[in-house]
Design a protein around this motif. Sequence first.
Motif, PDB file in Angstrom:
ATOM      1  N   HIS A  68       2.297   0.386  -4.589  1.00 58.99           N
ATOM      2  CA  HIS A  68       1.663  -0.260  -5.738  1.00 58.99           C
ATOM      3  C   HIS A  68       0.179   0.052  -5.863  1.00 58.99           C
ATOM      4  N   TYR A  69      -0.426   0.427  -4.766  1.00 61.05           N
ATOM      5  CA  TYR A  69      -1.848   0.792  -4.807  1.00 61.05           C
ATOM      6  C   TYR A  69      -2.118   1.842  -3.737  1.00 61.05           C
ATOM      7  N   GLN A  70      -3.140   2.655  -4.020  1.00 58.52           N
ATOM      8  CA  GLN A  70      -3.512   3.735  -3.098  1.00 58.52           C
ATOM      9  C   GLN A  70      -4.948   3.577  -2.598  1.00 58.52           C
ATOM     10  N   THR A  71      -5.837   3.234  -3.502  1.00 57.86           N
ATOM     11  CA  THR A  71      -7.268   3.234  -3.188  1.00 57.86           C
ATOM     12  C   THR A  71      -7.768   1.834  -2.862  1.00 57.86           C
ATOM     13  N   ASP A  72      -8.969   1.788  -2.280  1.00 49.99           N
ATOM     14  CA  ASP A  72      -9.599   0.501  -1.994  1.00 49.99           C
ATOM     15  C   ASP A  72      -9.895  -0.260  -3.282  1.00 49.99           C
TER      16      ASP A  72
ATOM     17  N   GLU B  56      -8.111  -0.156  -6.092  1.00 47.20           N
ATOM     18  CA  GLU B  56      -6.853  -0.732  -6.569  1.00 47.20           C
ATOM     19  C   GLU B  56      -6.474  -1.952  -5.715  1.00 47.20           C
ATOM     20  N   ARG B  57      -6.657  -1.835  -4.405  1.00 42.09           N
ATOM     21  CA  ARG B  57      -6.385  -2.960  -3.501  1.00 42.09           C
ATOM     22  C   ARG B  57      -7.250  -4.153  -3.881  1.00 42.09           C
TER      23      ARG B  57
ATOM     24  N   LYS C 145       0.859  -1.181   0.000  1.00 42.78           N
ATOM     25  CA  LYS C 145       0.000   0.000   0.000  1.00 42.78           C
ATOM     26  C   LYS C 145       0.898   1.235   0.000  1.00 42.78           C
ATOM     27  N   GLY C 146       0.530   2.209  -0.805  1.00 47.62           N
ATOM     28  CA  GLY C 146       1.308   3.427  -0.903  1.00 47.62           C
ATOM     29  C   GLY C 146       2.387   3.362  -1.965  1.00 47.62           C
TER      30      GLY C 146
END
Length: 126
Positions: free
Chosen positions: A22-26, A28-29, A19-20
């Motif tokens: 490779h992905y930022q948002t829910d 993207e997660r 997190k932070g």
Amino acid sequence: MEYLAKFDDAGRRTATVCKGVHYQTDEERQSYLDGGYVPITEEDYHHYVGNRGGGEHGTGYIRDAVTGKPVSAPPAPVVEEAPQEPPIDEERLAAFEATAAQEARLVEQEARIAALEATLKGGEGK
């Protein structure tokens, strides 16, 4: 920091995202989760990448299918010892043997020719 990791059928880690980074948002997660990634702790991550040693067998850690936690990977497969003698190239060996046989025949032929010449020279004076 949250880690999501992907594992193969044998439990070996094949990829990790954070997190932070490779992905930022829910959303993207969720796309990673939908792609087979599972959440792991930072401590688990350190086991999988080798920061906590090589496990019981020196082969690292894999994910246990039942508990989802790192466990020592199985020992490396036994590798047969390499043969002590170099392998023989049968085609090349046959070619060398044929060459040696041909050379032996040429030596015999030269000896016959020398004997015939000697006989002919010895017979000229008679």
